[in-house]
Every structure is written in C-alpha cells, then in structure tokens.
Design a protein around this motif. Structure first.
Motif, mmCIF file in Angstrom:
data_model
loop_
_atom_site.group_PDB
_atom_site.id
_atom_site.type_symbol
_atom_site.label_atom_id
_atom_site.label_comp_id
_atom_site.label_asym_id
_atom_site.label_seq_id
_atom_site.Cartn_x
_atom_site.Cartn_y
_atom_site.Cartn_z
ATOM 1 N N LEU A 8 55.946 53.171 25.595
ATOM 2 C CA LEU A 8 55.082 54.156 26.233
ATOM 3 C C LEU A 8 54.276 53.440 27.312
ATOM 4 O O LEU A 8 53.744 52.352 27.058
ATOM 5 N N ALA A 9 54.208 54.022 28.498
ATOM 6 C CA ALA A 9 53.435 53.454 29.603
ATOM 7 C C ALA A 9 52.251 54.379 29.884
ATOM 8 O O ALA A 9 52.434 55.543 30.227
ATOM 9 N N PHE A 10 51.056 53.819 29.730
ATOM 10 C CA PHE A 10 49.821 54.574 29.911
ATOM 11 C C PHE A 10 49.112 54.087 31.168
ATOM 12 O O PHE A 10 48.654 52.940 31.223
ATOM 13 N N GLY A 11 49.024 54.940 32.193
ATOM 14 C CA GLY A 11 48.257 54.604 33.386
ATOM 15 C C GLY A 11 46.780 54.588 33.044
ATOM 16 O O GLY A 11 46.325 55.318 32.168
ATOM 17 N N ARG A 12 46.026 53.756 33.754
ATOM 18 C CA ARG A 12 44.607 53.604 33.408
ATOM 19 C C ARG A 12 43.659 54.153 34.456
ATOM 20 O O ARG A 12 42.445 54.151 34.255
ATOM 21 N N ASN A 13 44.181 54.644 35.568
ATOM 22 C CA ASN A 13 43.302 55.227 36.579
ATOM 23 C C ASN A 13 42.892 56.634 36.175
ATOM 24 O O ASN A 13 43.676 57.376 35.583
ATOM 25 N N ILE A 14 41.692 56.980 36.550
ATOM 26 C CA ILE A 14 41.243 58.370 36.503
ATOM 27 C C ILE A 14 40.817 58.652 37.936
ATOM 28 O O ILE A 14 39.863 58.056 38.432
ATOM 29 N N GLY A 15 41.582 59.512 38.595
ATOM 30 C CA GLY A 15 41.404 59.667 40.040
ATOM 31 C C GLY A 15 41.949 58.419 40.710
ATOM 32 O O GLY A 15 43.022 57.940 40.373
ATOM 33 N N ASP A 16 41.184 57.855 41.631
ATOM 34 C CA ASP A 16 41.628 56.664 42.348
ATOM 35 C C ASP A 16 41.008 55.372 41.823
ATOM 36 O O ASP A 16 41.147 54.324 42.435
ATOM 37 N N ARG A 40 49.720 56.960 13.320
ATOM 38 C CA ARG A 40 51.079 57.503 13.370
ATOM 39 C C ARG A 40 52.144 56.416 13.193
ATOM 40 O O ARG A 40 53.262 56.713 12.787
ATOM 41 N N PHE A 41 51.799 55.174 13.532
ATOM 42 C CA PHE A 41 52.725 54.042 13.428
ATOM 43 C C PHE A 41 52.008 52.855 12.787
ATOM 44 O O PHE A 41 51.794 51.820 13.429
ATOM 45 N N PRO A 42 51.637 52.980 11.511
ATOM 46 C CA PRO A 42 50.881 51.907 10.863
ATOM 47 C C PRO A 42 51.693 50.627 10.636
ATOM 48 O O PRO A 42 51.115 49.578 10.344
ATOM 49 N N GLU A 43 53.014 50.698 10.798
ATOM 50 C CA GLU A 43 53.857 49.524 10.570
ATOM 51 C C GLU A 43 53.617 48.438 11.607
ATOM 52 O O GLU A 43 53.914 47.276 11.371
ATOM 53 N N GLY A 44 53.121 48.813 12.787
ATOM 54 C CA GLY A 44 52.821 47.828 13.809
ATOM 55 C C GLY A 44 53.218 48.273 15.199
ATOM 56 O O GLY A 44 53.970 49.234 15.368
ATOM 57 N N LEU A 45 52.709 47.576 16.184
ATOM 58 C CA LEU A 45 52.962 47.882 17.586
ATOM 59 C C LEU A 45 52.621 46.669 18.427
ATOM 60 O O LEU A 45 51.988 45.737 17.944
ATOM 61 N N THR A 46 53.038 46.694 19.668
ATOM 62 C CA THR A 46 52.701 45.642 20.623
ATOM 63 C C THR A 46 52.122 46.300 21.870
ATOM 64 O O THR A 46 52.670 47.290 22.355
ATOM 65 N N VAL A 47 51.019 45.756 22.366
ATOM 66 C CA VAL A 47 50.385 46.261 23.588
ATOM 67 C C VAL A 47 50.397 45.140 24.623
ATOM 68 O O VAL A 47 50.005 44.015 24.329
ATOM 69 N N ALA A 72 48.134 49.366 33.887
ATOM 70 C CA ALA A 72 48.734 50.154 32.813
ATOM 71 C C ALA A 72 48.675 49.379 31.504
ATOM 72 O O ALA A 72 48.466 48.164 31.493
ATOM 73 N N LYS A 73 48.852 50.102 30.439
ATOM 74 C CA LYS A 73 49.054 49.517 29.112
ATOM 75 C C LYS A 73 50.440 49.944 28.676
ATOM 76 O O LYS A 73 50.790 51.129 28.735
ATOM 77 N N LEU A 74 51.265 48.988 28.258
ATOM 78 C CA LEU A 74 52.597 49.267 27.738
ATOM 79 C C LEU A 74 52.571 49.040 26.236
ATOM 80 O O LEU A 74 52.182 47.972 25.769
ATOM 81 N N VAL A 75 52.977 50.060 25.493
ATOM 82 C CA VAL A 75 52.996 49.979 24.033
ATOM 83 C C VAL A 75 54.437 50.068 23.568
ATOM 84 O O VAL A 75 55.162 50.991 23.947
ATOM 85 N N THR A 76 54.844 49.093 22.754
ATOM 86 C CA THR A 76 56.183 49.090 22.176
ATOM 87 C C THR A 76 56.074 49.382 20.687
ATOM 88 O O THR A 76 55.263 48.775 19.988
ATOM 89 N N LEU A 77 56.902 50.323 20.231
ATOM 90 C CA LEU A 77 56.964 50.720 18.827
ATOM 91 C C LEU A 77 58.405 50.650 18.362
ATOM 92 O O LEU A 77 59.312 50.994 19.123
ATOM 93 N N VAL A 78 58.637 50.214 17.146
ATOM 94 C CA VAL A 78 59.982 50.146 16.575
ATOM 95 C C VAL A 78 59.955 50.915 15.257
ATOM 96 O O VAL A 78 59.055 50.728 14.445
ATOM 97 N N PHE A 79 60.957 51.802 15.077
ATOM 98 C CA PHE A 79 60.973 52.621 13.864
ATOM 99 C C PHE A 79 62.389 53.092 13.561
ATOM 100 O O PHE A 79 63.242 53.142 14.439
#
Length: 141
Positions: free
Chosen positions: A42-50, A70-77, A97-104
């Motif tokens: 998941l890619a989360f943009g961090r800007n609000i406006g400019d 929702r994913f208590p097994e773990g994640l990577t940010v 941005a913040k990139l979150v990797t989840l495996v399930f």
C-alpha cells in the motif's frame, strides 16, 4: 457392443479426471520452506494539499489504529517518495510517501481489510487515493 461401451466408459473416466484437475489450479510453485501467500503493498501519500500534512507521528498512530488490528501478524513500513497525477487539477504531484508491505494467506476478509485501510486513510487525511497492489508470492519466515 460391449467393446464400444467399454470405450465410452474409458473416455468418460479420462475426461472426468482431466476436468477435475482444472477445478483447482495450484498456486505458485514454492521451494521449501517457502509457502504460497499473497504480498500486498500500500502506498500512502503524505501531502494534504501542496504541503506535507501527515507527520511521522500521525502515520504511526494510523498504523496502530487501522493497520495493526487488521494485520496483527506483522508489517513493514518504508519511507518513500513518489508522484501521481492529481485527477482534480490534472497536475503531476510529487510527495513523500509511506509504503506498507503486508503478507497473508488468501482470505477474502484480509482482501477487504486492505480496502478498509485505504478508505480510512483517505477520510482521515483528505486523500484522493491510496495505491494497493496484491500479488502471489512465495514466503518463509
């Protein structure tokens, strides 16, 4: 006549065996100790406006409240930088941005959880989009 019936029975058995194999295609061929799973990014943009609007502390709080339950097994940010076309302004936007990797394991509830996380982020931080990418993967821990 008997030979013809035997032949029909043989053809029916071979056809049934062949079609049964099509009902459940195997996942990726993983070498042990890896197991077939799904990897989501998941890619989360961090800007609000400019301007940068989602601080590290706010993203950490969002992760604790929305992703981890929702994913208590773990994640990577991972911190990132990206760009996308703003559909409202027609302009290219570059932002942190913040990139979150989840495996399930394959699970419709987990796939739905990905969408719920994206919607929560868009509402909380006034975002137009969150990128979700899901692919088959061979995983071992």
């Amino acid at each position: 006549m008997r030979k013809r019936n035997m032949m029909r029975l043989l053809i029916a058995c071979v056809s049934a065996a062949t079609l049964a194999g099509c009902a459940a295609l195997p996942g990726p061929a993983c070498l042990p100790p890896s197991q077939p799973m799904l990897a989501a990014e998941l890619a989360f943009g961090r800007n609000i406006g400019d301007r940068l609007g989602v601080s590290d502390a706010e993203f950490t709080r969002f992760t604790a409240e929305e992703i981890t339950p929702r994913f208590p097994e773990g994640l990577t940010v991972v911190d990132g930088a990206g760009q996308w076309r703003d559909s409202e302004r027609g302009a290219i936007v570059r932002e942190k941005a913040k990139l979150v990797t989840l495996v399930f394991a394959e699970d419709p509830a987990k796939r739905a959880a990905l969408s719920a996380i994206a919607e929560a982020y868009k509402q909380r931080f006034k975002q137009q989009a969150v990128m979700i990418s899901v692919r088959p993967s061979c995983v071992s821990f």
